[in-house]
Design a protein around this motif. Sequence first.
Motif, PDB file in Angstrom:
ATOM      1  N   LEU A  10      39.986  46.834  46.034  1.00 23.49           N
ATOM      2  CA  LEU A  10      40.254  45.407  46.246  1.00 23.49           C
ATOM      3  C   LEU A  10      41.544  44.992  45.541  1.00 23.49           C
ATOM      4  O   LEU A  10      41.922  45.567  44.515  1.00 23.49           O
ATOM      5  CB  LEU A  10      39.094  44.566  45.703  1.00 23.49           C
ATOM      6  CG  LEU A  10      37.722  44.809  46.326  1.00 23.49           C
ATOM      7  CD1 LEU A  10      36.716  43.818  45.765  1.00 23.49           C
ATOM      8  CD2 LEU A  10      37.774  44.727  47.839  1.00 23.49           C
ATOM      9  N   TYR A  11      42.138  43.936  46.088  1.00 21.78           N
ATOM     10  CA  TYR A  11      43.411  43.424  45.561  1.00 21.78           C
ATOM     11  C   TYR A  11      43.433  41.903  45.692  1.00 21.78           C
ATOM     12  O   TYR A  11      42.813  41.351  46.597  1.00 21.78           O
ATOM     13  CB  TYR A  11      44.599  43.973  46.376  1.00 21.78           C
ATOM     14  CG  TYR A  11      44.677  45.472  46.379  1.00 21.78           C
ATOM     15  CD1 TYR A  11      45.480  46.148  45.460  1.00 21.78           C
ATOM     16  CD2 TYR A  11      43.908  46.213  47.275  1.00 21.78           C
ATOM     17  CE1 TYR A  11      45.524  47.535  45.438  1.00 21.78           C
ATOM     18  CE2 TYR A  11      43.944  47.601  47.265  1.00 21.78           C
ATOM     19  CZ  TYR A  11      44.750  48.257  46.346  1.00 21.78           C
ATOM     20  OH  TYR A  11      44.774  49.628  46.317  1.00 21.78           O
ATOM     21  N   THR A  12      44.171  41.258  44.790  1.00 24.64           N
ATOM     22  CA  THR A  12      44.522  39.853  45.016  1.00 24.64           C
ATOM     23  C   THR A  12      46.039  39.746  45.063  1.00 24.64           C
ATOM     24  O   THR A  12      46.754  40.597  44.502  1.00 24.64           O
ATOM     25  CB  THR A  12      43.966  38.921  43.911  1.00 24.64           C
ATOM     26  OG1 THR A  12      44.465  39.340  42.631  1.00 24.64           O
ATOM     27  CG2 THR A  12      42.442  38.922  43.904  1.00 24.64           C
ATOM     28  N   GLU A  13      46.500  38.709  45.750  1.00 23.50           N
ATOM     29  CA  GLU A  13      47.944  38.499  45.851  1.00 23.50           C
ATOM     30  C   GLU A  13      48.413  37.900  44.528  1.00 23.50           C
ATOM     31  O   GLU A  13      47.906  36.846  44.112  1.00 23.50           O
ATOM     32  CB  GLU A  13      48.214  37.529  47.011  1.00 23.50           C
ATOM     33  CG  GLU A  13      49.671  37.339  47.290  1.00 23.50           C
ATOM     34  CD  GLU A  13      49.889  36.392  48.469  1.00 23.50           C
ATOM     35  OE1 GLU A  13      49.078  36.370  49.407  1.00 23.50           O
ATOM     36  OE2 GLU A  13      50.892  35.658  48.418  1.00 23.50           O
ATOM     37  N   SER A  14      49.344  38.539  43.865  1.00 17.32           N
ATOM     38  CA  SER A  14      49.724  38.094  42.525  1.00 17.32           C
ATOM     39  C   SER A  14      50.463  36.765  42.557  1.00 17.32           C
ATOM     40  O   SER A  14      51.434  36.599  43.291  1.00 17.32           O
ATOM     41  CB  SER A  14      50.612  39.139  41.847  1.00 17.32           C
ATOM     42  OG  SER A  14      50.982  38.651  40.584  1.00 17.32           O
ATOM     43  N   ALA A  15      49.988  35.853  41.718  1.00 14.90           N
ATOM     44  CA  ALA A  15      50.672  34.565  41.573  1.00 14.90           C
ATOM     45  C   ALA A  15      51.863  34.694  40.629  1.00 14.90           C
ATOM     46  O   ALA A  15      52.640  33.751  40.485  1.00 14.90           O
ATOM     47  CB  ALA A  15      49.696  33.525  41.040  1.00 14.90           C
ATOM     48  N   CYS A  16      51.984  35.860  39.995  1.00 15.90           N
ATOM     49  CA  CYS A  16      53.067  36.037  39.014  1.00 15.90           C
ATOM     50  C   CYS A  16      53.610  37.459  39.159  1.00 15.90           C
ATOM     51  O   CYS A  16      53.267  38.344  38.355  1.00 15.90           O
ATOM     52  CB  CYS A  16      52.502  35.780  37.622  1.00 15.90           C
ATOM     53  SG  CYS A  16      53.750  35.821  36.349  1.00 15.90           S
ATOM     54  N   PRO A  17      54.392  37.697  40.215  1.00 18.97           N
ATOM     55  CA  PRO A  17      54.851  39.065  40.498  1.00 18.97           C
ATOM     56  C   PRO A  17      55.518  39.729  39.297  1.00 18.97           C
ATOM     57  O   PRO A  17      56.233  39.091  38.527  1.00 18.97           O
ATOM     58  CB  PRO A  17      55.841  38.857  41.658  1.00 18.97           C
ATOM     59  CG  PRO A  17      55.363  37.608  42.335  1.00 18.97           C
ATOM     60  CD  PRO A  17      54.855  36.734  41.219  1.00 18.97           C
ATOM     61  N   GLY A  18      55.220  41.025  39.155  1.00 19.16           N
ATOM     62  CA  GLY A  18      55.826  41.826  38.087  1.00 19.16           C
ATOM     63  C   GLY A  18      55.035  41.812  36.796  1.00 19.16           C
ATOM     64  O   GLY A  18      55.334  42.567  35.877  1.00 19.16           O
ATOM     65  N   LYS A  19      54.006  40.990  36.709  1.00 17.24           N
ATOM     66  CA  LYS A  19      53.274  40.823  35.441  1.00 17.24           C
ATOM     67  C   LYS A  19      51.881  41.445  35.550  1.00 17.24           C
ATOM     68  O   LYS A  19      51.087  41.073  36.418  1.00 17.24           O
ATOM     69  CB  LYS A  19      53.176  39.314  35.149  1.00 17.24           C
ATOM     70  CG  LYS A  19      52.365  38.971  33.933  1.00 17.24           C
ATOM     71  CD  LYS A  19      53.177  39.041  32.663  1.00 17.24           C
ATOM     72  CE  LYS A  19      52.268  38.760  31.474  1.00 17.24           C
ATOM     73  NZ  LYS A  19      52.798  39.265  30.233  1.00 17.24           N
ATOM     74  N   ARG A  20      51.608  42.399  34.651  1.00 22.23           N
ATOM     75  CA  ARG A  20      50.257  42.975  34.567  1.00 22.23           C
ATOM     76  C   ARG A  20      49.479  42.237  33.494  1.00 22.23           C
ATOM     77  O   ARG A  20      50.042  41.894  32.449  1.00 22.23           O
ATOM     78  CB  ARG A  20      50.323  44.448  34.164  1.00 22.23           C
ATOM     79  CG  ARG A  20      50.823  45.352  35.248  1.00 22.23           C
ATOM     80  CD  ARG A  20      50.743  46.813  34.811  1.00 22.23           C
ATOM     81  NE  ARG A  20      51.116  47.675  35.919  1.00 22.23           N
ATOM     82  CZ  ARG A  20      52.375  47.940  36.256  1.00 22.23           C
ATOM     83  NH1 ARG A  20      53.372  47.447  35.547  1.00 22.23           N
ATOM     84  NH2 ARG A  20      52.645  48.709  37.299  1.00 22.23           N
TER      85      ARG A  20
END
Length: 223
Positions: free
Chosen positions: A22-32
């Motif tokens: 499963l995945y969610t679309e990141s609201a803050c790209p590049g941040k783990r």
Amino acid sequence: MKNAMEPMSFTSDRVFSDRGRLYTESACPGKRIYGERLFSIKGTEYREWDPRRSKLSAYLTVGGKQFPFSKSSRVLYLGASSGTTPSHVADICSEGKVYCVEFAQRMFRELVGTCETRPNMMPILGDATKPEEYAMFTDSVDVVYQDVAQKRQAHILCENMDAFNAKHGMVAVKARSEDVTASPESIFKDAEKVILDKGYKIIDCKQLDPYEKAHAMIVVGRE
Ligand SMILES: C[S@@+](CC[C@H](N)C(=O)[O-])C[C@H]1O[C@@H](n2cnc3c(N)ncnc32)[C@H](O)[C@@H]1O
């Protein structure tokens, strides 16, 4: 990884699946947030949602289909810890708000850092057994999600649903937090009885094995 992921259309158009993950679309790209894997497809970044790190992901992974979160949901999240699952909920409810309640100072400090990455997450230092401590932040929410792993888990869920007029609730019941000597099945039945006695209905109840031993996710609605 394929070039496009399929949304889990039977539960949500905000959770994506690819070969069982499963995945969610990141609201803050590049941040783990917790070392999760990130993938970019056609300019959109997705974060892997690990069922061993998140009971909500575990619920979906074992086949749970009742998912009351939408893009605009306002969510009261009780037992937010450092923000692992709340960050995925915030990705899902990207136009809503996630009020994250945590009472342990050390976890709260980490939670504040997580919330800094997502403007729709609000950290609240408070005790989930005392809704009046955070009532000043909002009058109502759509969903109460609760993962406090302490005694009286079903009571705490219902008291917060009452206080914030929520239509839906989800509670990750940890059997050992209620009674280490009783069977998990009897603890889950007791939790369901509390919820029914408080005037709510049970929409689903799923055990989270093998991802979380002796845990069940109960999904609750209004009668
Ligand atoms: C199992 S962890 C939550 C993990 C988190 N939900 C996640 O998936 O990322 C339980 C958390 O609930 C917090 N907690 C326990 N009782 C609480 C209470 N009465 N009020 C607020 N937080 C509480 C604990 O400090 C702990 O951080």
